[in-house]
Design a protein around this motif. Structure first.
Motif, PDB file in Angstrom:
ATOM      1  N   ASP A  55      39.494  46.648  47.993  1.00 25.83           N
ATOM      2  CA  ASP A  55      38.734  46.808  46.758  1.00 25.83           C
ATOM      3  C   ASP A  55      37.689  45.707  46.689  1.00 25.83           C
ATOM      4  O   ASP A  55      37.749  44.722  47.432  1.00 25.83           O
ATOM      5  N   SER A  56      36.715  45.862  45.821  1.00 25.20           N
ATOM      6  CA  SER A  56      35.568  44.950  45.784  1.00 25.20           C
ATOM      7  C   SER A  56      35.968  43.515  45.457  1.00 25.20           C
ATOM      8  O   SER A  56      35.235  42.574  45.797  1.00 25.20           O
ATOM      9  N   LEU A 113      36.010  40.924  48.406  1.00 25.73           N
ATOM     10  CA  LEU A 113      34.778  40.464  49.053  1.00 25.73           C
ATOM     11  C   LEU A 113      34.455  39.042  48.594  1.00 25.73           C
ATOM     12  O   LEU A 113      34.420  38.766  47.398  1.00 25.73           O
ATOM     13  N   VAL A 129      34.984  49.877  50.970  1.00 26.18           N
ATOM     14  CA  VAL A 129      35.194  49.100  49.750  1.00 26.18           C
ATOM     15  C   VAL A 129      35.321  50.034  48.558  1.00 26.18           C
ATOM     16  O   VAL A 129      34.427  50.857  48.297  1.00 26.18           O
ATOM     17  N   GLU A 171      35.374  50.626  44.532  1.00 26.23           N
ATOM     18  CA  GLU A 171      34.795  50.007  43.340  1.00 26.23           C
ATOM     19  C   GLU A 171      35.056  50.879  42.119  1.00 26.23           C
ATOM     20  O   GLU A 171      35.227  52.096  42.240  1.00 26.23           O
ATOM     21  N   ARG A 226      32.344  52.710  49.100  1.00 22.49           N
ATOM     22  CA  ARG A 226      31.129  52.477  49.890  1.00 22.49           C
ATOM     23  C   ARG A 226      31.525  51.777  51.181  1.00 22.49           C
ATOM     24  O   ARG A 226      32.574  51.150  51.283  1.00 22.49           O
TER      25      ARG A 226
END
Length: 235
Positions: free
Chosen positions: A126-127, A130, A222, A224, A233
């Protein structure tokens, strides 16, 4: 919709996106963690619907093995195959160069063996995973044989880390890996050169493997959540 429901849907979407990339007649590395668990589920469902045929999985942990059997994915071992077509696994941190920290589930040693052998390694996150620099939010896991715990911790301190033995949750004593070893979680204020640190830690006698995955990931998917919608994405 509750945030927890959206988070689950997002993980499902990322897992499905990864599972959709698996092709028939493939040997698939099956990773560990909540998002990868959905990928295993969807691969199994594709097999049951006849969309996939002749799939063999190589699990990276006892958890992945149990899930694979539950969803009807035939399993094999590294002794029986000469390659892995694709591996799907999660990560605890991903930097802009697709370098990773893994090991939140204490399975990073097996994961690194399988993920590194794959022709394509797909990371599902998941974002929130990052980061600009590795070590920003997650401690670096180091698997160590029990007898070497103290000298290894001393050496990790000399390297600038703050090591702590990982203790079990809802159990007395430390976390024990599938290999029967211990996990030391290390806080580094910064990791300016992940490749160098990965090698340096692995050269410490008694260390089996650490959670830095440098130059291994090929694709990062990823998940979001924006405006109450889950999306995926690639980068």
């Amino acid at each position: 919709m509750a945030d927890t429901d959206l988070s689950k849907i997002m993980k499902q979407e990322v897992g499905k996106a990864a599972a959709d990339r698996v092709k028939s007649n493939s040997i698939v590395g099956l990773g560990t963690g909540s998002t990868t668990a959905f990928a295993i589920q969807f691969i199994g469902e594709r097999l049951q619907r006849g969309e996939l045929k002749n799939i063999q999985g190589i699990p990276t942990s006892f958890q992945a093995e149990v899930l694979s059997k539950q969803y009807g994915i035939p399993l094999t071992t590294l002794d029986a195959v000469d390659h892995i077509d694709v591996a799907i696994d999660g990560a605890d941190e991903v930097d802009p160069n697709k370098n990773l920290i893994k090991g939140g589930g204490a399975a990073h040693t097996r994961e690194k063996v399988v993920d590194s052998l794959a022709d394509q390694f797909i990371v599902v996150v998941d974002s929130g995973k990052l980061v600009d620099k590795l070590g920003s939010t997650f401690l670096l896991p180091v698997e160590v044989i029990p007898m070497a715990m103290t000298p290894v911790m001393r050496k990790l301190t000399q390297l600038g880390g703050k090591p702590e033995l990982r203790m079990g949750v809802k159990k007395a004593g430390p976390v024990v890996t599938d290999q029967g070893n211990l996990v030391i979680d290390v806080k580094f204020d910064e990791i300016p050169n992940p490749e160098s640190l990965e090698k340096e830690i692995n050269n410490i006698p008694g260390v089996l493997e650490n959670g830095l995955f440098v130059g291994v990931a090929d694709v990062v998917l990823v998940g979001e959540v924006k405006a109450d919608q889950a999306s995926v994405r690639e980068f």
